[in-house]
Every structure is written in C-alpha cells, then in structure tokens.
Design an enzyme around this catalytic site. Structure first.
Site, PDB file in Angstrom:
ATOM      1  N   ALA A  63     -22.906  -2.523 -65.373  1.00 53.50           N
ATOM      2  CA  ALA A  63     -22.698  -1.110 -65.057  1.00 53.50           C
ATOM      3  C   ALA A  63     -23.444  -0.825 -63.756  1.00 53.50           C
ATOM      4  O   ALA A  63     -24.411  -1.526 -63.418  1.00 53.50           O
ATOM      5  CB  ALA A  63     -23.224  -0.244 -66.196  1.00 53.50           C
ATOM      6  N   GLY A 108     -22.884  -4.921 -68.599  1.00 50.40           N
ATOM      7  CA  GLY A 108     -21.537  -4.401 -68.856  1.00 50.40           C
ATOM      8  C   GLY A 108     -20.454  -5.405 -68.483  1.00 50.40           C
ATOM      9  O   GLY A 108     -19.338  -5.329 -69.008  1.00 50.40           O
ATOM     10  N   GLU A 111     -20.210  -7.634 -71.376  1.00 46.10           N
ATOM     11  CA  GLU A 111     -19.642  -6.818 -72.462  1.00 46.10           C
ATOM     12  C   GLU A 111     -18.135  -6.591 -72.291  1.00 46.10           C
ATOM     13  O   GLU A 111     -17.385  -6.649 -73.264  1.00 46.10           O
ATOM     14  CB  GLU A 111     -20.381  -5.477 -72.537  1.00 46.10           C
ATOM     15  CG  GLU A 111     -21.805  -5.639 -73.074  1.00 46.10           C
ATOM     16  CD  GLU A 111     -22.638  -4.381 -72.914  1.00 46.10           C
ATOM     17  OE1 GLU A 111     -22.718  -3.842 -71.785  1.00 46.10           O
ATOM     18  OE2 GLU A 111     -23.221  -3.928 -73.913  1.00 46.10           O
ATOM     19  N   GLU A 131     -30.314  -6.029 -70.062  1.00 47.88           N
ATOM     20  CA  GLU A 131     -30.677  -4.611 -70.204  1.00 47.88           C
ATOM     21  C   GLU A 131     -32.128  -4.365 -70.570  1.00 47.88           C
ATOM     22  O   GLU A 131     -32.739  -3.426 -70.078  1.00 47.88           O
ATOM     23  CB  GLU A 131     -29.756  -3.926 -71.241  1.00 47.88           C
ATOM     24  CG  GLU A 131     -28.351  -3.648 -70.743  1.00 47.88           C
ATOM     25  CD  GLU A 131     -27.398  -4.818 -70.923  1.00 47.88           C
ATOM     26  OE1 GLU A 131     -27.877  -5.929 -71.209  1.00 47.88           O
ATOM     27  OE2 GLU A 131     -26.190  -4.605 -70.774  1.00 47.88           O
TER      28      GLU A 131
HETATM   29  N1  DAK Z   1     -25.012  -2.043 -59.983  1.00 45.76           N
HETATM   30  C1  DAK Z   1     -24.894  -1.605 -58.716  1.00 45.76           C
HETATM   31  N2  DAK Z   1     -24.892  -2.416 -57.629  1.00 45.76           N
HETATM   32  C2  DAK Z   1     -25.000  -3.715 -57.868  1.00 45.76           C
HETATM   33  C3  DAK Z   1     -25.111  -4.256 -59.180  1.00 45.76           C
HETATM   34  C4  DAK Z   1     -25.101  -3.343 -60.277  1.00 45.76           C
HETATM   35  N3  DAK Z   1     -25.156  -3.737 -61.560  1.00 45.76           N
HETATM   36  N4  DAK Z   1     -25.218  -5.605 -59.079  1.00 45.76           N
HETATM   37  C5  DAK Z   1     -25.168  -5.881 -57.762  1.00 45.76           C
HETATM   38  N5  DAK Z   1     -25.030  -4.755 -57.037  1.00 45.76           N
HETATM   39  C6  DAK Z   1     -24.967  -4.632 -55.590  1.00 45.76           C
HETATM   40  C7  DAK Z   1     -26.331  -4.839 -54.938  1.00 45.76           C
HETATM   41  O1  DAK Z   1     -27.082  -3.649 -54.971  1.00 45.76           O
HETATM   42  C8  DAK Z   1     -25.929  -5.222 -53.529  1.00 45.76           C
HETATM   43  O2  DAK Z   1     -25.561  -4.065 -52.822  1.00 45.76           O
HETATM   44  P1  DAK Z   1     -26.033  -3.828 -51.273  1.00 45.76           P
HETATM   45  O3  DAK Z   1     -27.519  -3.889 -51.319  1.00 45.76           O
HETATM   46  O4  DAK Z   1     -25.423  -4.985 -50.524  1.00 45.76           O
HETATM   47  O5  DAK Z   1     -25.481  -2.484 -50.924  1.00 45.76           O
HETATM   48  C9  DAK Z   1     -24.662  -6.043 -53.739  1.00 45.76           C
HETATM   49  O6  DAK Z   1     -24.173  -5.668 -55.033  1.00 45.76           O
HETATM   50  C10 DAK Z   1     -24.941  -7.544 -53.733  1.00 45.76           C
HETATM   51  O7  DAK Z   1     -25.973  -7.788 -54.691  1.00 45.76           O
HETATM   52  P2  DAK Z   1     -27.267  -8.666 -54.347  1.00 45.76           P
HETATM   53  O8  DAK Z   1     -27.636  -8.520 -52.898  1.00 45.76           O
HETATM   54  O9  DAK Z   1     -28.307  -8.323 -55.347  1.00 45.76           O
HETATM   55  O10 DAK Z   1     -26.714 -10.130 -54.559  1.00 45.76           O
HETATM   56  P3  DAK Z   1     -27.526 -11.412 -55.045  1.00 45.76           P
HETATM   57  O11 DAK Z   1     -26.599 -12.554 -54.912  1.00 45.76           O
HETATM   58  O12 DAK Z   1     -28.852 -11.494 -54.377  1.00 45.76           O
HETATM   59  O13 DAK Z   1     -27.813 -11.176 -56.594  1.00 45.76           O
HETATM   60  C11 DAK Z   1     -27.235 -10.488 -58.872  1.00 45.76           C
HETATM   61  C12 DAK Z   1     -26.731 -11.082 -57.525  1.00 45.76           C
HETATM   62  C13 DAK Z   1     -25.998 -10.286 -59.770  1.00 45.76           C
HETATM   63  C14 DAK Z   1     -28.157 -11.532 -59.552  1.00 45.76           C
HETATM   64  C15 DAK Z   1     -27.990  -9.192 -58.627  1.00 45.76           C
HETATM   65  O14 DAK Z   1     -27.161  -8.336 -57.799  1.00 45.76           O
HETATM   66  C16 DAK Z   1     -28.321  -8.467 -59.881  1.00 45.76           C
HETATM   67  O15 DAK Z   1     -29.273  -8.843 -60.574  1.00 45.76           O
HETATM   68  N6  DAK Z   1     -27.578  -7.384 -60.178  1.00 45.76           N
HETATM   69  C17 DAK Z   1     -27.826  -6.547 -61.314  1.00 45.76           C
HETATM   70  C18 DAK Z   1     -27.371  -7.249 -62.574  1.00 45.76           C
HETATM   71  C19 DAK Z   1     -27.686  -6.432 -63.807  1.00 45.76           C
HETATM   72  O16 DAK Z   1     -28.839  -6.189 -64.126  1.00 45.76           O
HETATM   73  N7  DAK Z   1     -26.652  -6.017 -64.471  1.00 45.76           N
HETATM   74  C20 DAK Z   1     -26.755  -5.270 -65.691  1.00 45.76           C
HETATM   75  C21 DAK Z   1     -26.718  -3.840 -65.340  1.00 45.76           C
HETATM   76  S1  DAK Z   1     -27.167  -2.869 -66.752  1.00 45.76           S
HETATM   77  C22 DAK Z   1     -24.609   2.489 -71.256  1.00 45.76           C
HETATM   78  C23 DAK Z   1     -23.727   1.528 -71.504  1.00 45.76           C
HETATM   79  C24 DAK Z   1     -23.767   0.353 -70.814  1.00 45.76           C
HETATM   80  C25 DAK Z   1     -24.722   0.120 -69.879  1.00 45.76           C
HETATM   81  C26 DAK Z   1     -25.627   1.094 -69.632  1.00 45.76           C
HETATM   82  C27 DAK Z   1     -25.570   2.278 -70.306  1.00 45.76           C
HETATM   83  N8  DAK Z   1     -24.577   3.690 -72.001  1.00 45.76           N
HETATM   84  C28 DAK Z   1     -23.950   3.688 -73.326  1.00 45.76           C
HETATM   85  C29 DAK Z   1     -25.105   4.891 -71.449  1.00 45.76           C
HETATM   86  C30 DAK Z   1     -24.732  -1.124 -69.163  1.00 45.76           C
HETATM   87  C31 DAK Z   1     -25.801  -1.511 -68.462  1.00 45.76           C
HETATM   88  C32 DAK Z   1     -25.728  -2.608 -67.538  1.00 45.76           C
HETATM   89  O17 DAK Z   1     -24.724  -3.254 -67.321  1.00 45.76           O
END
Ligand code: DAK
Length: 263
Positions: A63, A108, A111, A131
């Site tokens: 997400a 997400g 998921e 998360e």
């Molecule tokens: N959200 C927004 N932007 C993201 C992103 C994300 N999840 N993942 C990557 N990006 C963006 C980065 O910010 C970056 O943008 P710029 O800085 O270039 O503008 C671009 O994508 C490239 O990412 P990186 O520069 O970080 O690339 P790397 O190769 O260095 O790293 C990575 C790739 C996938 C390891 C890293 O980007 C990363 O750790 N991303 C986050 C992964 C993550 O934690 N995902 C889980 C998100 S939490 C809910 C229901 C569901 C959810 C929440 C609430 N409710 C019921 C209310 C779900 C939650 C989630 O999914």
C-alpha cells in the site's frame, strides 16, 4: 485510466498495475481503477485473468506508505475498506485469476497476490509482510490468507519477523506454484491461462466457487456445496458436448473448446 492497463488476448484478460515510479504501490486511485477494471471485464468473452505489475522490478511494493502516513482514523478505515472490497472482489471474481508476480510483492502486494487463485513468480520475486516494522498489522487480509495458504506457523514467522522471502523459499512453502526466469513469466502465465480457457468455462467457474465456499465451512456442508455446483453442470451444453465427444471416441472433437453459454 492512469494506473491500470487492461489488454484482452483471446479469452484471457491481462490487468497490469502501472505505477512503476512508486514500484506499483497501491494508492486510492489504483484501488479505484482496479475496481472499475474488474467491473468492466466482459464475462461472456473472458475465461481467465492475469494480474501483474508494470516494469521488471516490482509486482506491487505494498500500500502507498506516503498516502497512508497522513490518514486520520476515519480515513484509514475508509482506505482499508476500499482495499478489502477490491481484494475480495478479486478473490470471488467469477473467473480464475493468476497473479504473475514480477518482483517485489510486499505488504499489500503480497496480500493482493494471495487474493488471486494462483500465484506464479519470476526468479527475482520477493514476498513479505513488513507491516509490524511500520507499526501496523497486515490490513488487506494478510493475517488470514497467508495462514490459510502456508499454514499458521510459517505465516506467523513471516508476519512477526517482517522478514522478506525470495522466490525459491516462496515456492518451498507453497506460496507460489512455480518460479520462472523473468523473461518467461508472462509467457508462462498466458500459457496457463489459455489452458484454463480451453476447458468448459461454467465448470471452471463452479470449481472456483466450490473450493472457495467449501473452505469456509465444515466438510459436511462443503460436500453439499460441491454437489449443488456439480449438479448445475448438467444443465450446460458443455457437459453434453464434453461427455458426448468422449463417448464418440473422437479425440479431435474432444479437444475442441465447447462454446461458452451463460446460464
Ligand atoms: N509506498 C509508496 N512508495 C513506495 C512504496 C510504497 N509501499 N514502495 C516503494 N515506493 C517508492 C519509493 O518511495 C521510491 O520513490 P521515489 O523516492 O523514487 O519517489 C520508489 O518507489 C522506488 O523505491 P526505492 O528507491 O525504495 O527502491 P529500492 O530498490 O531501494 O527499494 C523496496 C525497494 C521495495 C525494498 C523499498 O522501496 C521498500 O521497502 N518499499 C516499501 C515496502 C513496504 O514496506 N511495503 C509494505 C507497505 S505497508 C490497511 C490495509 C493494508 C495496508 C495498510 C492499511 N488498512 C486496512 C487501513 C497495507 C500496508 C502495506 O502494504
């Protein structure tokens, strides 16, 4: 549509989440567009769907953390509902959905792949539920679907540790059905979808419903669900043609796709 592309290839529809600058992260607009795309699928001319992400690095990196970071409680609930509604629509969609996971499938992203019927992935795929490291629980069904797919012990390990796993481990624990070199992934997904599309479409739909609905109830009720859906097939042309071809020992005819008809 800005972030979703849809391509129809014969009986197979390919949905691509196309927001590569953010590694295809799911913001509200992506979820809205995905919802609209699913609503627009022509069920008379489509027999299987493939869901994938644009680019060669990421399926869906979760997400959108930027969008979520400023949500109020009410907005968080609304965002959660929007995501859960779309994921459930995919899970219960009347056609089989194959997730072709081409890179990161985190939070997400993992998921949404689990809301699909079948997951195949590229060798560079990475799965995880990070998360708890962000101070939240998986919110798009991760605690429920992961435990059902890989068992409670493995799901708890992945979720509590927030440790990502690579494609080979995802295969070993049964999270994905197959791993392919990245350049072969879509070809393999299309091949699998075409194989599904060559079978009687109402029977395939009924199988999906029987498996999904049956898993929610005890075996006595599950068998009744199966009986009902099995019986429904005997009202279809596909059943008459499929069995008739076999009895005529006409191998060529037997392999023919029987025409689709709505019930
Ligand atoms: N959200 C927004 N932007 C993201 C992103 C994300 N999840 N993942 C990557 N990006 C963006 C980065 O910010 C970056 O943008 P710029 O800085 O270039 O503008 C671009 O994508 C490239 O990412 P990186 O520069 O970080 O690339 P790397 O190769 O260095 O790293 C990575 C790739 C996938 C390891 C890293 O980007 C990363 O750790 N991303 C986050 C992964 C993550 O934690 N995902 C889980 C998100 S939490 C809910 C229901 C569901 C959810 C929440 C609430 N409710 C019921 C209310 C779900 C939650 C989630 O999914």
């Amino acid at each position: 549509m800005e972030f979703i592309t849809y391509e129809q290839d014969g009986f197979v529809g390919v949905i691509t989440i196309n927001r590569p600058k953010a590694l295809n992260a799911l913001n509200s607009q992506v979820l809205d567009e995905l919802n609209e795309t699913l609503d627009a699928v022509d069920l008379n001319t489509t027999r299987a769907l493939i869901l994938t992400g644009a680019g060669d690095k990421s399926f869906v990196a979760g997400a959108d953390i930027g969008e979520m970071s400023t949500l109020t409680k009410a907005e968080g609930e609304a965002f959660g509902k929007k995501g859960n509604d779309v994921f459930r629509k995919l899970e219960t969609f009347p056609l089989p959905v194959i997730a072709a996971v081409n890179g990161f499938a985190l939070g997400g992203g993992c998921e949404i792949s689990m809301s699909c019927d079948i997951r195949i992935c590229s060798e560079n795929a990475i799965f995880g539920q990070p998360e708890v490291g962000l101070g939240i629980t998986p919110g798009f069904g991760g605690t429920q679907r992961l435990a059902r797919l890989v068992g409670a012990g493995m799901a708890k390990q992945m979720i509590y540790t927030a440790r990502n796993i690579k494609a080979d481990e995802a295969y070993r624990i049964g999270l994905v059905n197959a791993v392919y070199p990245a350049e072969e992934l879509m070809e393999q997904a299309r091949k699998m979808a075409a194989g599904i599309a060559a079978n009687a479409p109402i029977a395939v739909r009924n199988c999906k419903k029987a498996i999904n609905d049956g898993l929610q109830v005890d075996m006595d009720q599950a068998i009744v669900i199966e009986e009902k859906l099995f019986g429904d097939c005997f009202e279809t042309e596909d059943q008459k043609a499929g069995m008739g071809n076999f009895l005529e020992k006409d191998k060529e005819k037997k392999l023919k796709v029987v025409p689709f008809q709505n019930k």
